[in-house]
Design a protein around this motif. Sequence first.
Motif, PDB file in Angstrom:
ATOM      1  N   VAL A  71       0.745  -1.168  -0.194  1.00 45.47           N
ATOM      2  CA  VAL A  71      -0.020  -0.072  -0.014  1.00 45.47           C
ATOM      3  C   VAL A  71       0.957   1.235  -0.126  1.00 45.47           C
ATOM      4  N   LYS A  72       1.998   1.404   0.540  1.00 42.25           N
ATOM      5  CA  LYS A  72       3.005   2.492   0.489  1.00 42.25           C
ATOM      6  C   LYS A  72       3.360   2.999  -0.798  1.00 42.25           C
ATOM      7  N   GLY A  73       3.529   1.771  -1.478  1.00 41.40           N
ATOM      8  CA  GLY A  73       3.664   2.055  -2.978  1.00 41.40           C
ATOM      9  C   GLY A  73       2.533   2.482  -3.943  1.00 41.40           C
ATOM     10  N   TRP A  74       1.362   2.497  -3.278  1.00 43.30           N
ATOM     11  CA  TRP A  74       0.110   2.732  -4.064  1.00 43.30           C
ATOM     12  C   TRP A  74       0.149   4.375  -4.397  1.00 43.30           C
ATOM     13  N   SER A  75      -0.571   4.841  -5.450  1.00 48.25           N
ATOM     14  CA  SER A  75      -0.972   6.321  -5.588  1.00 48.25           C
ATOM     15  C   SER A  75      -1.739   6.711  -4.598  1.00 48.25           C
ATOM     16  N   ARG A  76      -2.049   8.054  -4.479  1.00 49.66           N
ATOM     17  CA  ARG A  76      -3.188   8.603  -3.834  1.00 49.66           C
ATOM     18  C   ARG A  76      -4.368   8.064  -4.158  1.00 49.66           C
ATOM     19  N   ARG A  77      -4.762   8.081  -5.495  1.00 46.15           N
ATOM     20  CA  ARG A  77      -6.194   7.732  -6.084  1.00 46.15           C
ATOM     21  C   ARG A  77      -6.351   6.365  -5.556  1.00 46.15           C
ATOM     22  N   LYS A  78      -5.377   5.485  -5.817  1.00 47.15           N
ATOM     23  CA  LYS A  78      -5.732   3.827  -5.517  1.00 47.15           C
ATOM     24  C   LYS A  78      -5.721   3.787  -3.983  1.00 47.15           C
ATOM     25  N   LYS A  79      -5.134   4.671  -3.060  1.00 44.96           N
ATOM     26  CA  LYS A  79      -5.416   4.322  -1.654  1.00 44.96           C
ATOM     27  C   LYS A  79      -6.877   5.045  -1.347  1.00 44.96           C
ATOM     28  N   GLU A  80      -7.324   6.037  -2.010  1.00 45.85           N
ATOM     29  CA  GLU A  80      -8.621   6.608  -1.728  1.00 45.85           C
ATOM     30  C   GLU A  80      -9.706   5.580  -2.288  1.00 45.85           C
ATOM     31  N   ALA A  81      -9.359   4.711  -3.526  1.00 46.53           N
ATOM     32  CA  ALA A  81     -10.384   3.807  -3.888  1.00 46.53           C
ATOM     33  C   ALA A  81     -10.382   2.591  -2.995  1.00 46.53           C
ATOM     34  N   LEU A  82      -9.087   2.365  -1.983  1.00 48.44           N
ATOM     35  CA  LEU A  82      -9.413   1.371  -1.035  1.00 48.44           C
ATOM     36  C   LEU A  82     -10.033   1.721   0.134  1.00 48.44           C
ATOM     37  N   PHE A  83     -10.061   2.942   0.494  1.00 45.69           N
ATOM     38  CA  PHE A  83     -10.958   3.617   1.511  1.00 45.69           C
ATOM     39  C   PHE A  83     -12.348   3.150   1.050  1.00 45.69           C
ATOM     40  N   ASN A  84     -12.932   3.468   0.010  1.00 43.32           N
ATOM     41  CA  ASN A  84     -14.072   3.305  -0.543  1.00 43.32           C
ATOM     42  C   ASN A  84     -14.461   1.844  -1.062  1.00 43.32           C
ATOM     43  N   GLU A  85     -13.628   0.824  -0.732  1.00 42.10           N
ATOM     44  CA  GLU A  85     -13.510  -0.634  -1.243  1.00 42.10           C
ATOM     45  C   GLU A  85     -14.220  -0.586  -2.641  1.00 42.10           C
ATOM     46  N   ASP A  86     -13.455   0.143  -3.474  1.00 41.53           N
ATOM     47  CA  ASP A  86     -13.843   0.279  -4.786  1.00 41.53           C
ATOM     48  C   ASP A  86     -12.788  -0.699  -5.311  1.00 41.53           C
ATOM     49  N   TRP A  87     -13.002  -2.000  -5.819  1.00 42.91           N
ATOM     50  CA  TRP A  87     -12.159  -2.963  -6.217  1.00 42.91           C
ATOM     51  C   TRP A  87     -12.013  -2.784  -7.393  1.00 42.91           C
ATOM     52  N   ASP A  88     -12.932  -2.501  -8.435  1.00 51.29           N
ATOM     53  CA  ASP A  88     -12.824  -2.328  -9.618  1.00 51.29           C
ATOM     54  C   ASP A  88     -11.905  -1.382 -10.120  1.00 51.29           C
ATOM     55  N   GLU A  89     -12.038  -0.041  -9.314  1.00 50.08           N
ATOM     56  CA  GLU A  89     -11.077   1.091  -9.276  1.00 50.08           C
ATOM     57  C   GLU A  89      -9.729   0.601  -9.027  1.00 50.08           C
ATOM     58  N   ILE A  90      -9.388  -0.127  -7.911  1.00 54.17           N
ATOM     59  CA  ILE A  90      -8.077  -0.514  -7.556  1.00 54.17           C
ATOM     60  C   ILE A  90      -7.502  -1.377  -8.636  1.00 54.17           C
ATOM     61  N   VAL A  91      -8.384  -2.378  -9.134  1.00 52.23           N
ATOM     62  CA  VAL A  91      -7.971  -2.962 -10.436  1.00 52.23           C
ATOM     63  C   VAL A  91      -7.320  -2.017 -11.619  1.00 52.23           C
ATOM     64  N   ARG A  92      -8.511  -1.320 -12.025  1.00 58.59           N
ATOM     65  CA  ARG A  92      -8.110  -0.267 -12.974  1.00 58.59           C
ATOM     66  C   ARG A  92      -6.683   0.514 -12.880  1.00 58.59           C
ATOM     67  N   LEU A  93      -6.596   1.115 -11.621  1.00 58.52           N
ATOM     68  CA  LEU A  93      -5.369   1.865 -11.438  1.00 58.52           C
ATOM     69  C   LEU A  93      -4.135   0.934 -11.357  1.00 58.52           C
ATOM     70  N   SER A  94      -4.222  -0.230 -11.117  1.00 62.35           N
ATOM     71  CA  SER A  94      -3.177  -1.166 -11.051  1.00 62.35           C
ATOM     72  C   SER A  94      -2.821  -1.458 -12.559  1.00 62.35           C
ATOM     73  N   ASN A  95      -3.654  -1.422 -13.351  1.00 62.69           N
ATOM     74  CA  ASN A  95      -3.357  -1.733 -14.766  1.00 62.69           C
ATOM     75  C   ASN A  95      -2.938  -0.490 -15.656  1.00 62.69           C
ATOM     76  N   TYR A  96      -3.141   0.877 -15.002  1.00 55.75           N
ATOM     77  CA  TYR A  96      -3.029   2.085 -15.710  1.00 55.75           C
ATOM     78  C   TYR A  96      -1.564   2.353 -15.877  1.00 55.75           C
ATOM     79  N   LYS A  97      -1.132   2.594 -16.889  1.00 59.38           N
ATOM     80  CA  LYS A  97       0.141   3.076 -17.302  1.00 59.38           C
ATOM     81  C   LYS A  97       0.112   4.724 -17.631  1.00 59.38           C
TER      82      LYS A  97
END
Length: 98
Positions: A71-97
Motif C-alpha cells: 500500500v505504501k507504493g500505491w498512488s493517492r487515488r488507489k489508496k482512496e479507492a481502498l477507503f471506498n472498497e472500490d475493487w474495480d477502481e483498484i484493479v483499473r489503477l493497477s493496470n494504468y500506465k
Amino acid sequence: MPTIHNYFVYILECSDKSYYVGVTNDLEIRLAQHNSGENVFSYTFSRRPVLLKYFQRFDQIEDAIDFEKQVKGWSRRKKEALFNEDWDEIVRLSNYKK
C-alpha cells in the motif's frame, strides 16, 4: 490451540492532506500516539491532527507487513479507492500506465 493475534495496517490522513501508512498490534493506542505527538521525529508529528481513514486486520505479522509495503507504493487515488472498497477502481489503477 493456536493463539490469535491482531495486527493492523492503517492509513491516516494528516492535517496537510497527505497519507501515512503504518502497521501496529494496537490500533487505538497507536492512533493516540500519533495524535499526541509522542515521537518528534515521526512523519505525523508536524502534521497533526491525524484521522484514521482505513484499517485492515491480519492474524500474521508477515502478512500485515507485506500489505503495508504494498500500500505504501500505491498512488493517492488507489489508496482512496481502498477507503471506498472500490475493487474495480483498484484493479483499473493497477493496470494504468502513465
